[in-house]
Design a protein around this motif. Structure first.
Motif, mmCIF file in Angstrom:
data_model
loop_
_atom_site.group_PDB
_atom_site.id
_atom_site.type_symbol
_atom_site.label_atom_id
_atom_site.label_comp_id
_atom_site.label_asym_id
_atom_site.label_seq_id
_atom_site.Cartn_x
_atom_site.Cartn_y
_atom_site.Cartn_z
ATOM 1 N N ARG A 51 0.859 -1.184 0.000
ATOM 2 C CA ARG A 51 0.000 0.000 0.000
ATOM 3 C C ARG A 51 0.889 1.226 0.000
ATOM 4 N NH1 ARG A 51 -5.311 0.851 0.569
ATOM 5 N NH2 ARG A 51 -5.925 2.996 1.044
ATOM 6 N N THR A 52 0.440 2.248 -0.725
ATOM 7 C CA THR A 52 1.165 3.516 -0.817
ATOM 8 C C THR A 52 0.434 4.574 0.009
ATOM 9 O OG1 THR A 52 2.084 3.007 -2.996
ATOM 10 C CG2 THR A 52 1.967 5.324 -2.372
ATOM 11 N N PHE A 53 1.204 5.331 0.776
ATOM 12 C CA PHE A 53 0.655 6.390 1.629
ATOM 13 C C PHE A 53 1.251 7.720 1.166
ATOM 14 C CE2 PHE A 53 0.624 2.469 3.970
ATOM 15 C CZ PHE A 53 -0.616 2.460 4.601
ATOM 16 N N ARG A 54 0.406 8.674 0.826
ATOM 17 C CA ARG A 54 0.859 9.975 0.349
ATOM 18 C C ARG A 54 1.000 10.947 1.513
ATOM 19 N NH1 ARG A 54 -2.379 7.894 -3.653
ATOM 20 N NH2 ARG A 54 -1.453 7.896 -5.755
ATOM 21 N N VAL A 55 2.108 11.636 1.537
ATOM 22 C CA VAL A 55 2.347 12.683 2.538
ATOM 23 C C VAL A 55 2.753 13.942 1.780
ATOM 24 C CG1 VAL A 55 3.011 10.999 4.297
ATOM 25 C CG2 VAL A 55 4.769 11.991 2.826
ATOM 26 N N ASP A 56 2.892 15.046 2.501
ATOM 27 C CA ASP A 56 3.213 16.309 1.843
ATOM 28 C C ASP A 56 4.520 16.228 1.059
ATOM 29 O OD1 ASP A 56 0.936 17.452 2.809
ATOM 30 O OD2 ASP A 56 1.905 18.459 4.514
ATOM 31 N N GLY A 57 5.495 15.475 1.584
ATOM 32 C CA GLY A 57 6.800 15.444 0.931
ATOM 33 C C GLY A 57 6.965 14.397 -0.145
ATOM 34 N N GLY A 58 5.976 13.528 -0.331
ATOM 35 C CA GLY A 58 6.108 12.479 -1.339
ATOM 36 C C GLY A 58 5.212 11.293 -1.042
ATOM 37 N N GLU A 59 5.707 10.089 -1.318
ATOM 38 C CA GLU A 59 4.924 8.873 -1.132
ATOM 39 C C GLU A 59 5.777 7.795 -0.459
ATOM 40 O OE1 GLU A 59 1.898 9.117 -4.989
ATOM 41 O OE2 GLU A 59 3.524 7.639 -4.951
ATOM 42 N N ASP A 89 8.591 -6.531 3.663
ATOM 43 C CA ASP A 89 9.507 -6.852 2.564
ATOM 44 C C ASP A 89 10.364 -5.639 2.221
ATOM 45 O OD1 ASP A 89 10.604 -8.448 0.444
ATOM 46 O OD2 ASP A 89 9.401 -7.277 -0.955
ATOM 47 N N PHE A 90 9.706 -4.476 2.018
ATOM 48 C CA PHE A 90 10.471 -3.247 1.854
ATOM 49 C C PHE A 90 9.620 -2.034 2.218
ATOM 50 C CE2 PHE A 90 8.877 -3.543 -2.655
ATOM 51 C CZ PHE A 90 8.232 -2.320 -2.730
ATOM 52 N N LEU A 91 10.322 -0.944 2.499
ATOM 53 C CA LEU A 91 9.692 0.354 2.742
ATOM 54 C C LEU A 91 10.426 1.355 1.861
ATOM 55 C CD1 LEU A 91 7.663 2.096 4.325
ATOM 56 C CD2 LEU A 91 9.492 2.497 6.000
ATOM 57 N N ARG A 92 9.689 2.002 0.972
ATOM 58 C CA ARG A 92 10.294 2.873 -0.037
ATOM 59 C C ARG A 92 9.722 4.282 0.078
ATOM 60 N NH1 ARG A 92 9.482 1.694 -6.517
ATOM 61 N NH2 ARG A 92 10.863 3.351 -7.347
ATOM 62 N N PHE A 93 10.603 5.274 -0.051
ATOM 63 C CA PHE A 93 10.155 6.667 -0.056
ATOM 64 C C PHE A 93 10.506 7.302 -1.392
ATOM 65 C CE2 PHE A 93 10.980 11.242 0.697
ATOM 66 C CZ PHE A 93 9.671 11.620 1.013
ATOM 67 N N GLU A 94 9.497 7.904 -2.034
ATOM 68 C CA GLU A 94 9.685 8.643 -3.281
ATOM 69 C C GLU A 94 9.308 10.091 -3.008
ATOM 70 O OE1 GLU A 94 8.445 6.113 -6.942
ATOM 71 O OE2 GLU A 94 7.229 5.372 -5.257
ATOM 72 N N GLY A 95 10.319 10.938 -2.955
ATOM 73 C CA GLY A 95 10.079 12.337 -2.628
ATOM 74 C C GLY A 95 9.680 13.166 -3.823
ATOM 75 N N ARG A 96 9.020 14.274 -3.546
ATOM 76 C CA ARG A 96 8.592 15.159 -4.629
ATOM 77 C C ARG A 96 9.791 15.798 -5.334
ATOM 78 N NH1 ARG A 96 3.266 15.302 -4.255
ATOM 79 N NH2 ARG A 96 2.257 15.149 -2.202
ATOM 80 N N HIS A 149 10.365 12.738 6.723
ATOM 81 C CA HIS A 149 8.953 12.551 6.378
ATOM 82 C C HIS A 149 8.371 11.274 6.991
ATOM 83 C CE1 HIS A 149 9.524 15.716 3.344
ATOM 84 N NE2 HIS A 149 10.659 15.096 3.043
ATOM 85 N N TYR A 150 9.154 10.600 7.841
ATOM 86 C CA TYR A 150 8.687 9.316 8.385
ATOM 87 C C TYR A 150 7.527 9.505 9.359
ATOM 88 C CZ TYR A 150 8.694 4.570 10.153
ATOM 89 O OH TYR A 150 8.317 3.289 10.488
ATOM 90 N N GLU A 151 7.587 10.526 10.160
ATOM 91 C CA GLU A 151 6.489 10.754 11.097
ATOM 92 C C GLU A 151 5.185 10.986 10.356
ATOM 93 O OE1 GLU A 151 5.272 13.672 14.868
ATOM 94 O OE2 GLU A 151 7.279 13.769 13.987
ATOM 95 N N ALA A 152 5.266 11.701 9.218
ATOM 96 C CA ALA A 152 4.060 11.923 8.418
ATOM 97 C C ALA A 152 3.530 10.599 7.864
ATOM 98 C CB ALA A 152 4.366 12.890 7.271
ATOM 99 N N PHE A 153 4.456 9.689 7.526
ATOM 100 C CA PHE A 153 4.057 8.370 7.055
ATOM 101 C C PHE A 153 3.300 7.614 8.147
ATOM 102 C CE2 PHE A 153 5.706 3.882 7.279
ATOM 103 C CZ PHE A 153 4.763 3.328 6.431
ATOM 104 N N ALA A 154 3.845 7.623 9.364
ATOM 105 C CA ALA A 154 3.178 6.938 10.476
ATOM 106 C C ALA A 154 1.801 7.532 10.727
ATOM 107 C CB ALA A 154 4.041 7.014 11.727
ATOM 108 N N GLU A 155 1.693 8.849 10.606
ATOM 109 C CA GLU A 155 0.397 9.498 10.804
ATOM 110 C C GLU A 155 -0.579 9.115 9.690
ATOM 111 O OE1 GLU A 155 1.433 13.587 11.004
ATOM 112 O OE2 GLU A 155 2.113 13.508 13.099
ATOM 113 N N ALA A 156 -0.073 9.008 8.457
ATOM 114 C CA ALA A 156 -0.931 8.614 7.339
ATOM 115 C C ALA A 156 -1.431 7.184 7.522
ATOM 116 C CB ALA A 156 -0.164 8.747 6.020
#
Length: 248
Positions: A56-64, A75-82, A107-114
């Motif tokens: 599942r992908t979670f969108r935050v202000d700084g990316g996904e 398996d993995f945790l990936r961050f794609e920034g804007r 941006h990890y805290e925003a991910f946890a909040e999302a």
């Protein structure tokens, strides 16, 4: 603070060479903490989505952020920034670059909040779903009638197989004919029918050593089974006619 390791040049001058030990250790510490935390999220997501494999992908202000799990584990945790940053913060294959990790962690805290918001959005989603359902109709009568008809077809097929065995004297054999445009085939083993199939290759097995046919198939083909038996009887009669007049 930068770690250094002494080295000596060719003229005997000692020159300090920086090492990455401290940075690597700090990166590994951060990744381990994220792996443990995101692993718990992965297990909760697997429970929520109802499967052992998914993402599942979670969108935050700084990316996904994309979280993928297998067998219920991260398996993995990936961050794609804007800004174009693309980093696997947690991966089974490689460790992240320390600078990329630092940027992603902003941006990890925003991910946890999302993630929490996603879970909260599903609270009460099953409220009002009925817990009682209509009685299930029984197929007993239909199945019994199907079995009765198929049993009579099997009896006839076995008698046909026995007659073929008497005249052919081989352990295996077949009889095939076309009835009303449909190809029918009986295969036997000794004096017992292995199967009766209507419709050629890929057709319907009306008599089989395995599963019975569906009631719908019985309804479609049972009326033609009579013609199949009649064609068999005609062929046996022709065999008898061929011997007429033979004298020894």
């Amino acid at each position: 603070m930068t770690d250094t390791a002494p080295t000596t040049d060719t003229e005997g001058v000692t020159v300090p060479v920086p090492t990455a030990d401290a940075t690597v250790a700090e990166r590994d510490r951060v990744v381990a903490r994220v792996r443990e935390h995101a692993g718990r999220l992965a297990r909760e997501l697997a429970r929520l989505q109802g499967g052992d494999y998914g993402r599942r992908t979670f969108r935050v202000d700084g990316g996904e952020w994309t979280l993928k799990y297998e067998a219920g584990d991260l398996d993995f945790l990936r961050f794609e920034g804007r800004s174009g940053l693309d980093v696997y913060v947690v991966s089974q294959k490689t460790d992240p670059d320390a600078a990329d990790l630092a940027t992603a962690m902003d941006h990890y805290e925003a991910f946890a909040e999302a993630f929490d918001a996603h879970v909260d959005s599903l609270r009460g989603v099953l409220d009002g779903v009925p817990e009682t359902f209509p009685d299930v109709a029984t197929t007993g009568e239909v199945a019994a009638e199907r079995d009765r008809i198929v049993s009579r077809m099997r009896d006839a097929a076995d008698r046909m197989a026995a007659e073929l065995h008497r005249v052919e004297s081989t352990e295996y054999g077949t009889f095939g004919t076309t009835v009303a445009g449909t190809r029918w085939e009986l295969k036997r083993e000794a004096d017992r029918a292995s199967y009766v199939r209507a419709g050629g290759e890929g057709g319907v097995y009306l008599v089989s050593q395995y599963a019975p046919p569906s009631p719908g198939d019985v309804r479609t083909y049972a009326p033609e089974f009579r013609g199949f038996v009649e064609a068999f009887n005609e062929e046996l009669a022709e065999l008898g006619d061929a011997l007429d007049g033979v004298e020894l």
